[in-house]
Design a protein around this motif. Structure first.
Motif, PDB file in Angstrom:
ATOM      1  N   ALA A   1       0.863  -1.178   0.000  1.00  0.00           N
ATOM      2  CA  ALA A   1       0.000   0.000   0.000  1.00  0.00           C
ATOM      3  C   ALA A   1       0.897   1.224   0.000  1.00  0.00           C
ATOM      4  O   ALA A   1       1.851   1.310   0.772  1.00  0.00           O
ATOM      5  N   GLU A   2       0.567   2.155  -0.876  1.00  0.00           N
ATOM      6  CA  GLU A   2       1.348   3.381  -1.007  1.00  0.00           C
ATOM      7  C   GLU A   2       0.389   4.547  -0.915  1.00  0.00           C
ATOM      8  O   GLU A   2      -0.651   4.543  -1.579  1.00  0.00           O
ATOM      9  N   ASP A   3       0.731   5.525  -0.090  1.00  0.00           N
ATOM     10  CA  ASP A   3      -0.170   6.654   0.094  1.00  0.00           C
ATOM     11  C   ASP A   3       0.622   7.881   0.529  1.00  0.00           C
ATOM     12  O   ASP A   3       1.735   7.768   1.046  1.00  0.00           O
ATOM     13  N   THR A   4       0.022   9.024   0.318  1.00  0.00           N
ATOM     14  CA  THR A   4       0.599  10.277   0.788  1.00  0.00           C
ATOM     15  C   THR A   4       0.394  10.372   2.286  1.00  0.00           C
ATOM     16  O   THR A   4      -0.687  10.082   2.794  1.00  0.00           O
ATOM     17  N   LEU A   5       1.440  10.760   2.997  1.00  0.00           N
ATOM     18  CA  LEU A   5       1.354  10.887   4.447  1.00  0.00           C
ATOM     19  C   LEU A   5       0.899  12.286   4.822  1.00  0.00           C
ATOM     20  O   LEU A   5       1.293  13.269   4.217  1.00  0.00           O
ATOM     21  N   SER A   6       0.089  12.325   5.849  1.00  0.00           N
ATOM     22  CA  SER A   6      -0.407  13.587   6.378  1.00  0.00           C
ATOM     23  C   SER A   6       0.458  14.000   7.567  1.00  0.00           C
ATOM     24  O   SER A   6       1.180  13.187   8.135  1.00  0.00           O
ATOM     25  N   ASP A   7       0.350  15.256   7.965  1.00  0.00           N
ATOM     26  CA  ASP A   7       1.016  15.672   9.194  1.00  0.00           C
ATOM     27  C   ASP A   7       0.147  15.355  10.409  1.00  0.00           C
ATOM     28  O   ASP A   7       0.524  15.619  11.536  1.00  0.00           O
ATOM     29  N   LYS A   8      -1.013  14.760  10.159  1.00  0.00           N
ATOM     30  CA  LYS A   8      -1.927  14.356  11.239  1.00  0.00           C
ATOM     31  C   LYS A   8      -1.865  12.844  11.412  1.00  0.00           C
ATOM     32  O   LYS A   8      -2.223  12.081  10.503  1.00  0.00           O
ATOM     33  N   GLU A   9      -1.417  12.397  12.576  1.00  0.00           N
ATOM     34  CA  GLU A   9      -1.246  10.967  12.827  1.00  0.00           C
ATOM     35  C   GLU A   9      -2.562  10.200  12.711  1.00  0.00           C
ATOM     36  O   GLU A   9      -2.582   9.071  12.229  1.00  0.00           O
ATOM     37  N   ALA A  10      -3.670  10.803  13.152  1.00  0.00           N
ATOM     38  CA  ALA A  10      -4.964  10.106  13.088  1.00  0.00           C
ATOM     39  C   ALA A  10      -5.330   9.796  11.633  1.00  0.00           C
ATOM     40  O   ALA A  10      -5.860   8.717  11.336  1.00  0.00           O
ATOM     41  N   LYS A  11      -5.049  10.712  10.727  1.00  0.00           N
ATOM     42  CA  LYS A  11      -5.342  10.482   9.307  1.00  0.00           C
ATOM     43  C   LYS A  11      -4.446   9.379   8.756  1.00  0.00           C
ATOM     44  O   LYS A  11      -4.890   8.536   7.979  1.00  0.00           O
ATOM     45  N   ASN A  12      -3.171   9.370   9.159  1.00  0.00           N
ATOM     46  CA  ASN A  12      -2.260   8.325   8.713  1.00  0.00           C
ATOM     47  C   ASN A  12      -2.705   6.953   9.219  1.00  0.00           C
ATOM     48  O   ASN A  12      -2.630   5.966   8.493  1.00  0.00           O
ATOM     49  N   GLU A  13      -3.189   6.901  10.454  1.00  0.00           N
ATOM     50  CA  GLU A  13      -3.694   5.638  11.002  1.00  0.00           C
ATOM     51  C   GLU A  13      -4.909   5.152  10.220  1.00  0.00           C
ATOM     52  O   GLU A  13      -5.028   3.969   9.906  1.00  0.00           O
ATOM     53  N   LYS A  14      -5.814   6.067   9.914  1.00  0.00           N
ATOM     54  CA  LYS A  14      -7.010   5.714   9.146  1.00  0.00           C
ATOM     55  C   LYS A  14      -6.619   5.198   7.766  1.00  0.00           C
ATOM     56  O   LYS A  14      -7.166   4.200   7.278  1.00  0.00           O
ATOM     57  N   ASN A  15      -5.645   5.850   7.113  1.00  0.00           N
ATOM     58  CA  ASN A  15      -5.180   5.410   5.804  1.00  0.00           C
ATOM     59  C   ASN A  15      -4.477   4.060   5.877  1.00  0.00           C
ATOM     60  O   ASN A  15      -4.587   3.247   4.967  1.00  0.00           O
ATOM     61  N   LEU A  16      -3.760   3.806   6.981  1.00  0.00           N
ATOM     62  CA  LEU A  16      -3.137   2.497   7.185  1.00  0.00           C
ATOM     63  C   LEU A  16      -4.213   1.423   7.238  1.00  0.00           C
ATOM     64  O   LEU A  16      -4.131   0.405   6.546  1.00  0.00           O
ATOM     65  N   ASP A  17      -5.233   1.647   8.039  1.00  0.00           N
ATOM     66  CA  ASP A  17      -6.322   0.670   8.168  1.00  0.00           C
ATOM     67  C   ASP A  17      -7.014   0.436   6.830  1.00  0.00           C
ATOM     68  O   ASP A  17      -7.313  -0.709   6.470  1.00  0.00           O
ATOM     69  N   LYS A  18      -7.277   1.520   6.081  1.00  0.00           N
ATOM     70  CA  LYS A  18      -7.920   1.384   4.766  1.00  0.00           C
ATOM     71  C   LYS A  18      -7.037   0.609   3.796  1.00  0.00           C
ATOM     72  O   LYS A  18      -7.512  -0.260   3.065  1.00  0.00           O
ATOM     73  N   GLY A  19      -5.755   0.919   3.795  1.00  0.00           N
ATOM     74  CA  GLY A  19      -4.826   0.246   2.886  1.00  0.00           C
ATOM     75  C   GLY A  19      -4.704  -1.237   3.178  1.00  0.00           C
ATOM     76  O   GLY A  19      -4.720  -2.064   2.265  1.00  0.00           O
ATOM     77  N   VAL A  20      -4.588  -1.583   4.453  1.00  0.00           N
ATOM     78  CA  VAL A  20      -4.469  -2.992   4.827  1.00  0.00           C
ATOM     79  C   VAL A  20      -5.772  -3.730   4.515  1.00  0.00           C
ATOM     80  O   VAL A  20      -5.757  -4.861   4.031  1.00  0.00           O
ATOM     81  N   ALA A  21      -6.909  -3.091   4.743  1.00  0.00           N
ATOM     82  CA  ALA A  21      -8.195  -3.718   4.409  1.00  0.00           C
ATOM     83  C   ALA A  21      -8.285  -3.988   2.901  1.00  0.00           C
ATOM     84  O   ALA A  21      -8.751  -5.056   2.485  1.00  0.00           O
ATOM     85  N   LYS A  22      -7.832  -3.033   2.081  1.00  0.00           N
ATOM     86  CA  LYS A  22      -7.833  -3.238   0.634  1.00  0.00           C
ATOM     87  C   LYS A  22      -6.896  -4.382   0.244  1.00  0.00           C
ATOM     88  O   LYS A  22      -7.198  -5.173  -0.641  1.00  0.00           O
ATOM     89  N   MET A  23      -5.734  -4.429   0.902  1.00  0.00           N
ATOM     90  CA  MET A  23      -4.757  -5.484   0.630  1.00  0.00           C
ATOM     91  C   MET A  23      -5.363  -6.868   0.803  1.00  0.00           C
ATOM     92  O   MET A  23      -5.145  -7.766   0.015  1.00  0.00           O
TER      93      MET A  23
END
Length: 179
Positions: A146-168
């Protein structure tokens, strides 16, 4: 009124390009000879490079997906060994903005005296690769990334991690019904 319509179309086009540029990309691949029905347990080998906060988040996201597929985590000796690799890098993009006065459209005969401003912007991009190895043969049997743009907000990065792993893990294990 025609000027407003051109400006709206131009703005929508720019937004579509920006969203497409920064959309999360998820890919998976697997060994087509591997019999995934024989795998029921897994053990974590490592996460490289280490960062205790993100290690726990990655493990939690992957553990949740595998548990939903009926797999069980064991401390050691699982049917599958999992290794996760995470990286970040700085990327550069060009952003062009028009002043809304028809800039960039003159060559199409719309006229106007607009100006365009192009700036360089740096952004952080993060990549997570999850590899699964058959513990007995030590052969790679599955890879998700999973590849994504990182935010300066950790909560957004965590949400994107969860979304990416779910897609995987959406179509995991290979050969299962796609959900």
């Amino acid at each position: 009124m025609n000027q407003i319509r051109r400006t709206a179309v131009c703005t929508m086009f720019i937004l579509a390009v920006v969203v497409a540029t920064f959309a999360q990309q998820v890919k998976t691949d697997f060994d087509h000879q591997a019999n995934f029905t024989k795998y029921k347990t897994y053990s974590w080998q490592e996460i490289k490079p280490t960062n205790s906060l993100w290690d726990a988040r990655i493990k939690s996201a992957v553990d949740g997906q595998l548990a939903s597929k009926g797999w069980t985590q064991v401390d050691s000796g699982g049917d599958v060994a999992i290794v996760a690799i995470k990286t970040t890098q700085t990327q550069r993009t060009l952003q062009t903005f028009y002043d809304g006065m028809g800039g960039g459209w003159r060559w199409r005969g719309f006229g106007g005296m607009g100006e365009a401003t192009t700036t360089e912007q740096d952004y952080k991009e993060g990549t997570l690769v999850v590899d699964m190895y058959d513990a007995s043969t030590k052969q790679l049997i599955w890879r998700g990334s999973a590849e994504d743009t990182l935010s300066d907000k950790e909560a957004k990065n965590e949400k994107n991690l969860d979304k990416g792993v779910a897609k995987m893990f959406k179509g995991f294990p290979p050969g299962s019904a796609r959900g």
